[in-house]
Design a protein around this motif. Structure first.
Motif, PDB file in Angstrom:
ATOM      1  N   THR A  33      86.636 -53.326 -37.186  1.00 33.59           N
ATOM      2  CA  THR A  33      85.741 -52.515 -37.957  1.00 33.59           C
ATOM      3  C   THR A  33      85.999 -51.105 -37.854  1.00 33.59           C
ATOM      4  OG1 THR A  33      83.782 -53.980 -37.563  1.00 33.59           O
ATOM      5  CG2 THR A  33      83.309 -51.926 -38.390  1.00 33.59           C
ATOM      6  N   VAL A  34      86.694 -50.687 -36.938  1.00 30.15           N
ATOM      7  CA  VAL A  34      87.319 -49.236 -37.044  1.00 30.15           C
ATOM      8  C   VAL A  34      88.357 -49.162 -37.666  1.00 30.15           C
ATOM      9  CG1 VAL A  34      88.195 -47.507 -35.498  1.00 30.15           C
ATOM     10  CG2 VAL A  34      85.944 -48.627 -34.661  1.00 30.15           C
ATOM     11  N   GLN A  35      89.174 -50.253 -37.567  1.00 31.56           N
ATOM     12  CA  GLN A  35      90.749 -50.338 -38.440  1.00 31.56           C
ATOM     13  C   GLN A  35      90.220 -50.320 -39.810  1.00 31.56           C
ATOM     14  OE1 GLN A  35      92.900 -53.732 -37.723  1.00 31.56           O
ATOM     15  NE2 GLN A  35      94.812 -52.978 -38.440  1.00 31.56           N
ATOM     16  N   ILE A  36      89.159 -50.991 -40.322  1.00 30.56           N
ATOM     17  CA  ILE A  36      89.045 -51.163 -41.789  1.00 30.56           C
ATOM     18  C   ILE A  36      88.311 -49.917 -42.288  1.00 30.56           C
ATOM     19  CG2 ILE A  36      87.612 -52.108 -43.362  1.00 30.56           C
ATOM     20  CD1 ILE A  36      87.935 -54.961 -41.443  1.00 30.56           C
ATOM     21  N   ILE A  37      87.686 -49.279 -41.303  1.00 30.30           N
ATOM     22  CA  ILE A  37      86.789 -48.072 -41.971  1.00 30.30           C
ATOM     23  C   ILE A  37      87.785 -47.123 -42.105  1.00 30.30           C
ATOM     24  CG2 ILE A  37      84.862 -46.305 -41.153  1.00 30.30           C
ATOM     25  CD1 ILE A  37      83.325 -48.537 -40.457  1.00 30.30           C
ATOM     26  N   ARG A  39      91.102 -47.027 -41.964  1.00 29.58           N
ATOM     27  CA  ARG A  39      92.117 -47.471 -43.027  1.00 29.58           C
ATOM     28  C   ARG A  39      91.679 -47.161 -44.610  1.00 29.58           C
ATOM     29  NH1 ARG A  39      96.162 -51.882 -41.909  1.00 29.58           N
ATOM     30  NH2 ARG A  39      96.822 -50.150 -40.237  1.00 29.58           N
ATOM     31  N   TYR A  40      90.534 -47.706 -44.927  1.00 29.54           N
ATOM     32  CA  TYR A  40      90.176 -47.765 -46.368  1.00 29.54           C
ATOM     33  C   TYR A  40      89.212 -46.515 -46.694  1.00 29.54           C
ATOM     34  CZ  TYR A  40      92.620 -52.086 -46.484  1.00 29.54           C
ATOM     35  OH  TYR A  40      93.864 -53.108 -46.369  1.00 29.54           O
ATOM     36  N   PHE A  41      88.650 -46.171 -45.832  1.00 32.44           N
ATOM     37  CA  PHE A  41      87.497 -45.098 -46.253  1.00 32.44           C
ATOM     38  C   PHE A  41      87.909 -43.687 -45.779  1.00 32.44           C
ATOM     39  CE2 PHE A  41      84.803 -49.043 -45.965  1.00 32.44           C
ATOM     40  CZ  PHE A  41      84.582 -48.930 -47.223  1.00 32.44           C
ATOM     41  N   LEU A  42      88.781 -43.513 -44.676  1.00 33.63           N
ATOM     42  CA  LEU A  42      89.201 -42.216 -44.275  1.00 33.63           C
ATOM     43  C   LEU A  42      90.665 -42.056 -44.518  1.00 33.63           C
ATOM     44  CD1 LEU A  42      87.355 -42.377 -40.718  1.00 33.63           C
ATOM     45  CD2 LEU A  42      86.368 -41.587 -42.929  1.00 33.63           C
ATOM     46  N   SER A  43      91.182 -43.255 -45.111  1.00 36.77           N
ATOM     47  CA  SER A  43      92.802 -43.131 -45.288  1.00 36.77           C
ATOM     48  C   SER A  43      93.598 -42.571 -44.200  1.00 36.77           C
ATOM     49  CB  SER A  43      93.018 -42.190 -46.363  1.00 36.77           C
ATOM     50  OG  SER A  43      92.486 -42.573 -47.763  1.00 36.77           O
ATOM     51  N   VAL A  44      93.049 -42.922 -42.844  1.00 38.79           N
ATOM     52  CA  VAL A  44      93.680 -42.774 -41.777  1.00 38.79           C
ATOM     53  C   VAL A  44      93.986 -44.062 -40.951  1.00 38.79           C
ATOM     54  CG1 VAL A  44      93.522 -41.604 -39.312  1.00 38.79           C
ATOM     55  CG2 VAL A  44      92.399 -40.484 -41.354  1.00 38.79           C
ATOM     56  N   ALA A  45      95.266 -44.274 -40.594  1.00 34.24           N
ATOM     57  CA  ALA A  45      95.735 -45.461 -39.891  1.00 34.24           C
ATOM     58  C   ALA A  45      95.790 -45.417 -38.289  1.00 34.24           C
ATOM     59  CB  ALA A  45      96.948 -45.952 -40.429  1.00 34.24           C
ATOM     60  N   ILE A  46      94.888 -45.965 -37.818  1.00 34.85           N
ATOM     61  CA  ILE A  46      94.755 -45.945 -36.332  1.00 34.85           C
ATOM     62  C   ILE A  46      95.817 -47.279 -35.662  1.00 34.85           C
ATOM     63  CG2 ILE A  46      93.485 -45.977 -34.255  1.00 34.85           C
ATOM     64  CD1 ILE A  46      91.224 -45.083 -36.035  1.00 34.85           C
TER      65      ILE A  46
END
Length: 175
Positions: A33-37, A39-46
């Protein structure tokens, strides 16, 4: 028959495995969920989220395999057992789980050696030793070994002192 203590041990192991698998699954769900949020909402890849979720999934699989052996839910061809008598079915069950136990011991030993060799490497994104990932194999197969031995003991006890009403090799351990 088998003592109450053995069934309590089996129930306790199943309880621990169940809640450990649920906890790992929830942790994996949170990481994904953290990865999806991100990447797709914050445009930051963890970068560590994909690797962490893969590690969690591997541990879930090995714990689940142990639970499948405990419940006798593993993949099986039941053409032969369905045509055997109760006693022959119990003997077959003892042989199958004896082979499971023997193979599990080999995998535990080889898995430990392999995990030990991976101690020099670390994961790319989490900077954790890879031996922790590969420790899932000996850990999972140690649990499978224990469950296989317990299945052998239970089937052997049913063979020696059968209960007249519910004697089957495939019944759940805790019945």
């Amino acid at each position: 028959m088998l003592g109450i203590g053995m069934y309590k041990l089996i129930e306790k192991m199943e309880w621990v495995e169940k809640y450990l698998a649920i906890s790992l699954f929830l942790a994996m769900l949170l990481v994904l969920t953290v990865q999806i949020i991100s990447r797709y909402f914050l445009s930051v890849a963890i970068p560590w989220t994909e690797e962490a979720s893969r590690w969690l999934y591997i541990y879930i699989v090995f714990i689940g395999a142990s639970e499948a052996v405990s419940r006798r839910d593993h993949i099986a061809v039941d053409i032969v057992p369905s045509r055997l008598s109760v006693q022959a079915n119990l003997i077959l069950d003892i042989l199958i789980h004896g082979v499971f136990a023997a193979i599990s011991l080999v995998i535990v030993y080889r898995g430990y050696l392999f995990a030990e060799r991976m101690d020099r490497l670390s994961s790319v994104t989490m900077d954790v030793q890879m031996s922790l990932l590969y420790a899932a194999v000996p850990l999972g197969f140690t649990l499978i070994f224990i469950k296989s031995i317990l299945n052998v003991v239970i089937s052997l006890s049913k063979l020696i002192q059968p209960k007249k009403d519910r004697v089957t090799a495939t019944s759940h351990l805790c019945e």
